[in-house]
Design a protein around this motif. Structure first.
Motif, PDB file in Angstrom:
ATOM      1  N   UNK A  43       0.797  -1.233   0.000  1.00  0.00           N
ATOM      2  CA  UNK A  43       0.000   0.000   0.000  1.00  0.00           C
ATOM      3  C   UNK A  43       0.825   1.277   0.000  1.00  0.00           C
ATOM      4  N   UNK A  44       2.112   1.183  -0.276  1.00  0.00           N
ATOM      5  CA  UNK A  44       2.919   2.384  -0.462  1.00  0.00           C
ATOM      6  C   UNK A  44       2.914   2.710  -1.958  1.00  0.00           C
ATOM      7  N   UNK A  45       3.204   3.950  -2.337  1.00  0.00           N
ATOM      8  CA  UNK A  45       3.046   4.336  -3.745  1.00  0.00           C
ATOM      9  C   UNK A  45       3.781   3.449  -4.760  1.00  0.00           C
ATOM     10  N   UNK A  46       5.080   3.229  -4.576  1.00  0.00           N
ATOM     11  CA  UNK A  46       5.838   2.420  -5.529  1.00  0.00           C
ATOM     12  C   UNK A  46       5.370   0.975  -5.557  1.00  0.00           C
ATOM     13  N   UNK A  47       5.065   0.432  -4.398  1.00  0.00           N
ATOM     14  CA  UNK A  47       4.633  -0.959  -4.316  1.00  0.00           C
ATOM     15  C   UNK A  47       3.253  -1.140  -4.935  1.00  0.00           C
ATOM     16  N   UNK A  48       2.405  -0.138  -4.787  1.00  0.00           N
ATOM     17  CA  UNK A  48       1.078  -0.186  -5.403  1.00  0.00           C
ATOM     18  C   UNK A  48       1.211  -0.115  -6.919  1.00  0.00           C
ATOM     19  N   UNK A  49       2.055   0.785  -7.415  1.00  0.00           N
ATOM     20  CA  UNK A  49       2.297   0.892  -8.854  1.00  0.00           C
ATOM     21  C   UNK A  49       2.749  -0.445  -9.416  1.00  0.00           C
ATOM     22  N   UNK A  50       3.728  -1.073  -8.763  1.00  0.00           N
ATOM     23  CA  UNK A  50       4.280  -2.329  -9.253  1.00  0.00           C
ATOM     24  C   UNK A  50       3.257  -3.456  -9.194  1.00  0.00           C
ATOM     25  N   UNK A  80      -3.845  -8.889   2.931  1.00  0.00           N
ATOM     26  CA  UNK A  80      -5.245  -9.035   2.532  1.00  0.00           C
ATOM     27  C   UNK A  80      -5.870  -7.686   2.200  1.00  0.00           C
ATOM     28  N   UNK A  81      -5.580  -6.681   3.002  1.00  0.00           N
ATOM     29  CA  UNK A  81      -6.109  -5.342   2.743  1.00  0.00           C
ATOM     30  C   UNK A  81      -5.580  -4.807   1.414  1.00  0.00           C
ATOM     31  N   UNK A  82      -4.298  -5.007   1.150  1.00  0.00           N
ATOM     32  CA  UNK A  82      -3.679  -4.558  -0.100  1.00  0.00           C
ATOM     33  C   UNK A  82      -4.303  -5.289  -1.296  1.00  0.00           C
ATOM     34  N   UNK A  83      -4.461  -6.595  -1.161  1.00  0.00           N
ATOM     35  CA  UNK A  83      -5.080  -7.410  -2.220  1.00  0.00           C
ATOM     36  C   UNK A  83      -6.494  -6.927  -2.504  1.00  0.00           C
ATOM     37  N   UNK A  84      -7.272  -6.716  -1.452  1.00  0.00           N
ATOM     38  CA  UNK A  84      -8.660  -6.268  -1.616  1.00  0.00           C
ATOM     39  C   UNK A  84      -8.734  -4.864  -2.207  1.00  0.00           C
TER      40      UNK A  84
END
Length: 155
Positions: A43-50, A80-84
């Motif tokens: 849920x951080x910007x770079x990780x979300x982009x990737x 799980x939160x990131x996946x959802x």
């Protein structure tokens, strides 16, 4: 910094759980091609982009025979939160203490916002059907990474 791996080496074994508690091990993917990518924090910007880039390109990667697994030190709840939140369609694995990241040489010193600390480094490994590393990328830039990887892999 941990010792970095090289193309041609046997990929280190792994056995980690995903957000649902299901264990994913290297042995589960014997005879398959796997993209194992490490990222610092859900849920951080770079990780979300990737992660979203992998999600959006999953069908072409799958069509070319690749399984995608993301690895971070996050706990199951954060995964799980990131996946959802991002509607991710591939497993994210929890690497508490970044032990697997250290084994893969994906752990070390980094600087973010003027603060220097140790943590998981953004990197990607392609594991061939025979369990060896067919591609190794350290210090990956999240932006455009999946497109470059697809081109390199012919996916």
């Amino acid at each position: 910094m941990a010792t970095q791996l090289e193309v041609g080496q046997n990929a280190p074994d792994f056995s980690l759980t995903d957000a649902n508690g299901k264990t994913h091990s290297k042995a589960d993917f014997a005879g398959q091609k796997v993209i194992l990518y490490f990222y610092p924090k859900a849920a951080t910007p770079g990780c979300t982009t990737e992660a979203c880039d992998f999600r959006d390109n999953l069908s072409s990667l799958s069509s070319a025979g690749f399984q995608v697994l993301g690895v971070s030190p996050d706990d199951a709840e954060a995964l799980q939160a990131f996946t959802d939140d991002q509607h991710l369609t591939f497993p994210l694995l929890s690497d508490p203490g970044a032990e697997l990241a250290k084994t893969y040489g994906s752990f070390g010193e980094k600087t973010v916002g003027g603060n220097t600390f140790e943590g998981t480094l953004r990197s990607t490994f392609v594991i061939a059907e025979d369990g060896t590393l067919s591609d190794v990328e350290y210090n990956v830039d999240a932006e455009g990474h999946v497109a470059r990887l697809r081109e390199k892999l012919g996916a």
